[in-house]
Design a protein around this motif. Structure first.
Motif, PDB file in Angstrom:
ATOM      1  N   TRP A  67     -65.755  26.741 -56.995  1.00 56.45           N
ATOM      2  CA  TRP A  67     -64.520  26.048 -56.946  1.00 56.45           C
ATOM      3  C   TRP A  67     -63.770  25.709 -58.252  1.00 56.45           C
ATOM      4  CZ3 TRP A  67     -63.048  25.181 -51.892  1.00 56.45           C
ATOM      5  CH2 TRP A  67     -64.212  25.260 -50.939  1.00 56.45           C
ATOM      6  N   VAL A  68     -62.631  26.275 -58.179  1.00 57.00           N
ATOM      7  CA  VAL A  68     -61.696  26.198 -59.596  1.00 57.00           C
ATOM      8  C   VAL A  68     -60.558  25.073 -59.287  1.00 57.00           C
ATOM      9  CG1 VAL A  68     -60.517  27.659 -61.006  1.00 57.00           C
ATOM     10  CG2 VAL A  68     -62.485  28.575 -59.739  1.00 57.00           C
ATOM     11  N   CYS A  69     -60.454  24.508 -60.495  1.00 61.11           N
ATOM     12  CA  CYS A  69     -59.312  23.694 -60.527  1.00 61.11           C
ATOM     13  C   CYS A  69     -57.947  24.400 -60.649  1.00 61.11           C
ATOM     14  CB  CYS A  69     -59.592  22.417 -61.442  1.00 61.11           C
ATOM     15  SG  CYS A  69     -58.004  21.303 -61.599  1.00 61.11           S
ATOM     16  N   PRO A  70     -56.913  24.375 -60.094  1.00 60.28           N
ATOM     17  CA  PRO A  70     -55.772  25.196 -60.254  1.00 60.28           C
ATOM     18  C   PRO A  70     -54.962  24.729 -61.284  1.00 60.28           C
ATOM     19  CG  PRO A  70     -55.451  23.752 -58.330  1.00 60.28           C
ATOM     20  CD  PRO A  70     -56.834  23.577 -58.657  1.00 60.28           C
ATOM     21  N   GLN A  77     -69.311  23.876 -59.207  1.00 63.75           N
ATOM     22  CA  GLN A  77     -70.322  24.456 -58.127  1.00 63.75           C
ATOM     23  C   GLN A  77     -70.025  23.990 -56.790  1.00 63.75           C
ATOM     24  OE1 GLN A  77     -72.187  27.224 -59.457  1.00 63.75           O
ATOM     25  NE2 GLN A  77     -70.777  26.864 -61.207  1.00 63.75           N
ATOM     26  N   LYS A  78     -69.506  22.912 -56.593  1.00 60.91           N
ATOM     27  CA  LYS A  78     -69.470  22.303 -55.359  1.00 60.91           C
ATOM     28  C   LYS A  78     -67.754  21.831 -54.967  1.00 60.91           C
ATOM     29  CE  LYS A  78     -73.948  20.228 -55.268  1.00 60.91           C
ATOM     30  NZ  LYS A  78     -74.681  18.894 -55.155  1.00 60.91           N
ATOM     31  N   ASN A  79     -67.469  21.771 -53.957  1.00 62.81           N
ATOM     32  CA  ASN A  79     -66.178  21.320 -53.418  1.00 62.81           C
ATOM     33  C   ASN A  79     -66.237  19.731 -53.678  1.00 62.81           C
ATOM     34  OD1 ASN A  79     -63.522  21.063 -52.571  1.00 62.81           O
ATOM     35  ND2 ASN A  79     -63.879  21.661 -50.385  1.00 62.81           N
ATOM     36  N   SER A  80     -66.067  19.376 -54.556  1.00 57.41           N
ATOM     37  CA  SER A  80     -66.068  17.934 -54.687  1.00 57.41           C
ATOM     38  C   SER A  80     -65.110  17.209 -55.744  1.00 57.41           C
ATOM     39  CB  SER A  80     -67.500  17.321 -55.229  1.00 57.41           C
ATOM     40  OG  SER A  80     -67.866  18.168 -56.479  1.00 57.41           O
ATOM     41  N   PRO A  81     -63.810  17.328 -55.229  1.00 55.79           N
ATOM     42  CA  PRO A  81     -62.750  16.785 -55.851  1.00 55.79           C
ATOM     43  C   PRO A  81     -62.863  15.162 -55.965  1.00 55.79           C
ATOM     44  CG  PRO A  81     -61.985  17.397 -53.666  1.00 55.79           C
ATOM     45  CD  PRO A  81     -63.401  17.708 -54.022  1.00 55.79           C
ATOM     46  N   PRO A  82     -62.212  14.564 -57.184  1.00 62.96           N
ATOM     47  CA  PRO A  82     -61.133  15.252 -57.995  1.00 62.96           C
ATOM     48  C   PRO A  82     -61.670  16.166 -59.164  1.00 62.96           C
ATOM     49  CG  PRO A  82     -61.478  13.085 -58.791  1.00 62.96           C
ATOM     50  CD  PRO A  82     -62.322  13.292 -57.518  1.00 62.96           C
ATOM     51  N   GLY A  87     -58.933  15.492 -63.444  1.00 59.51           N
ATOM     52  CA  GLY A  87     -58.636  14.690 -62.337  1.00 59.51           C
ATOM     53  C   GLY A  87     -57.967  15.141 -61.058  1.00 59.51           C
ATOM     54  N   ASN A  88     -57.538  16.540 -61.136  1.00 57.88           N
ATOM     55  CA  ASN A  88     -56.763  17.012 -59.876  1.00 57.88           C
ATOM     56  C   ASN A  88     -57.463  16.841 -58.642  1.00 57.88           C
ATOM     57  OD1 ASN A  88     -54.386  18.372 -59.007  1.00 57.88           O
ATOM     58  ND2 ASN A  88     -55.825  20.320 -58.785  1.00 57.88           N
ATOM     59  N   ALA A  89     -56.629  16.550 -57.736  1.00 58.26           N
ATOM     60  CA  ALA A  89     -57.295  16.117 -56.366  1.00 58.26           C
ATOM     61  C   ALA A  89     -57.589  17.341 -55.543  1.00 58.26           C
ATOM     62  CB  ALA A  89     -56.217  15.258 -55.478  1.00 58.26           C
ATOM     63  N   GLU A  90     -57.303  18.715 -55.973  1.00 54.77           N
ATOM     64  CA  GLU A  90     -57.752  19.810 -55.198  1.00 54.77           C
ATOM     65  C   GLU A  90     -58.336  20.975 -56.057  1.00 54.77           C
ATOM     66  OE1 GLU A  90     -54.338  21.203 -53.286  1.00 54.77           O
ATOM     67  OE2 GLU A  90     -53.850  19.641 -52.018  1.00 54.77           O
ATOM     68  N   LEU A  91     -59.350  21.552 -55.182  1.00 55.28           N
ATOM     69  CA  LEU A  91     -60.158  22.400 -55.865  1.00 55.28           C
ATOM     70  C   LEU A  91     -59.781  23.744 -55.006  1.00 55.28           C
ATOM     71  CD1 LEU A  91     -63.565  20.824 -56.929  1.00 55.28           C
ATOM     72  CD2 LEU A  91     -61.334  21.088 -58.182  1.00 55.28           C
ATOM     73  N   GLU A  92     -59.724  25.004 -55.482  1.00 54.84           N
ATOM     74  CA  GLU A  92     -59.743  26.202 -55.013  1.00 54.84           C
ATOM     75  C   GLU A  92     -61.043  27.072 -54.814  1.00 54.84           C
ATOM     76  OE1 GLU A  92     -56.694  28.399 -56.486  1.00 54.84           O
ATOM     77  OE2 GLU A  92     -55.091  26.952 -55.980  1.00 54.84           O
ATOM     78  N   ARG A  93     -61.332  27.591 -53.580  1.00 56.00           N
ATOM     79  CA  ARG A  93     -62.389  28.244 -53.474  1.00 56.00           C
ATOM     80  C   ARG A  93     -62.353  29.566 -53.910  1.00 56.00           C
ATOM     81  NH1 ARG A  93     -65.049  31.721 -49.726  1.00 56.00           N
ATOM     82  NH2 ARG A  93     -67.358  31.317 -49.071  1.00 56.00           N
ATOM     83  N   GLN A  94     -63.179  30.117 -54.659  1.00 55.14           N
ATOM     84  CA  GLN A  94     -63.221  31.624 -55.382  1.00 55.14           C
ATOM     85  C   GLN A  94     -64.439  32.336 -55.302  1.00 55.14           C
ATOM     86  OE1 GLN A  94     -61.302  31.742 -58.878  1.00 55.14           O
ATOM     87  NE2 GLN A  94     -59.297  30.744 -58.452  1.00 55.14           N
ATOM     88  N   ILE A  95     -64.385  33.644 -55.370  1.00 54.17           N
ATOM     89  CA  ILE A  95     -65.827  34.306 -55.154  1.00 54.17           C
ATOM     90  C   ILE A  95     -65.731  35.062 -56.606  1.00 54.17           C
ATOM     91  CG2 ILE A  95     -67.073  36.300 -54.514  1.00 54.17           C
ATOM     92  CD1 ILE A  95     -66.844  34.190 -52.419  1.00 54.17           C
ATOM     93  N   PRO A  96     -66.733  34.779 -57.407  1.00 49.42           N
ATOM     94  CA  PRO A  96     -66.875  35.594 -58.866  1.00 49.42           C
ATOM     95  C   PRO A  96     -66.934  36.905 -58.831  1.00 49.42           C
ATOM     96  CG  PRO A  96     -68.523  33.671 -58.660  1.00 49.42           C
ATOM     97  CD  PRO A  96     -67.899  33.737 -57.378  1.00 49.42           C
TER      98      PRO A  96
END
Length: 293
Positions: A67-70, A77-82, A87-96
């Motif tokens: 999960w990458v911060c835009p 490693q987890k979708n655990s924003p922020p 502190g950004n409230a959204e994370l983007e799912r990516q496949i390495p």
């Protein structure tokens, strides 16, 4: 499926054995995508390379997502924003991508595995070892290694530097009276005489030894092309209140007599350079050495 449920599933997958993080905390083993300590989990200051999992031969295999911060690009490693960095409230799912690992592995060297502190320590140890070897070989002198028992400055209140000058003059007076050529004092020959004389004092005191011919040669620095013609060391002791202790000239006169006796008389020398050293030994005696070359 809600966003919370999706985060739970992806978080569980990210914590499996196939972690795709490139760095891990050396203390708690938490994976991190970048070598950017301290650890988010325990605060440890050092990361180490993570083991890159080998993908199975299954062509349909998909790497574990991250999960990458835009905003700042930090990988989680987890979708655990922020975002733990900005502190950004959204994370983007990516496949390495496979190229991510190839690039990381191709840029890895032994230097990457060494901590800068260890490199500094290793460099310091090498320099210190080289200096010690040079000191043991006599090329350089370290503080504390040149301490000679007794005194090079005075003997019972008589200045020994002035005594050395007067000694050369006294010997030349005796040579002139005998119709012989006079000696010319030389700084390099002085250095060799001092090195020998102080080594003799140290040897008698049990704290050192007379230097090798190689060390004496370095002190002479090519001054005596044919080598030293004569080395005359001798010692003299004087009672308290003796006339020889009245002045440097008086002490030098007594030492000149001692030199003449020790050398077996005066003779014409093939060379005319002389070096002298006078040292007060710890046993109460005066140690003198005369080099002629």
């Amino acid at each position: 499926m809600s966003g919370g449920d999706s985060g739970g599933e992806d978080g569980a997958a990210g914590s499996g054995t196939g972690r795709s993080a490139k760095w891990r905390c050396a203390w708690c083993d938490k994976p991190h995508d970048r070598n950017d300590p301290p650890c988010d989990n325990c605060g440890h200051h050092k990361f180490e390379k993570a083991v890159v999992p080998v993908a199975p031969e299954d062509p349909d295999h998909e790497r574990e997502p991250v999960w990458v911060c835009p905003e700042c690009g930090r990988v989680h490693q987890k979708n655990s924003p922020p975002c733990s960095r900005c502190g950004n409230a959204e994370l983007e799912r990516q496949i390495p991508d496979e190229s991510d690992y190839d690039e990381e592995l191709s840029g890895t060297s032994y230097y990457d595995l060494l901590d800068a502190r260890y490199l500094v320590g290793l460099a310091f140890a090498l320099v210190a070892g080289a200096v010690l070897v040079l000191a043991l070989l006599g090329v350089i002198t370290l503080p504390g290694m040149d301490s000679v028992p007794g005194s090079a400055g005075e003997y019972r209140g008589v200045n020994l530097g002035e005594t050395e000058t007067a000694l050369v003059a006294a010997v030349n007076d005796r040579r002139a009276e005998a119709g012989l050529s006079e000696y010319e004092r030389n700084g390099n020959v002085d250095d060799a005489a001092r090195l020998y004389n102080q080594g003799l004092v140290s040897e008698v005191a049990g704290t050192g030894s007379i230097p090798s011919g190689e060390r004496l040669g370095r002190a002479l620095d090519g001054t005596c092309d044919d080598g030293v013609e004569r080395i005359t060391p001798f010692t003299r002791s004087f009672d308290e209140g003796a006339a020889a202790l009245d002045s440097p000239e008086a002490l030098a006169g007594a030492l000149a007599d001692g030199y003449t006796a020790e050398a077996g008389g005066l003779s014409e020398a093939e060379s005319d350079l002389v070096g002298v050293d006078v040292h007060a030994g710890p046993d109460g005696s005066v140690y003198a050495t005369v080099f002629v070359c």
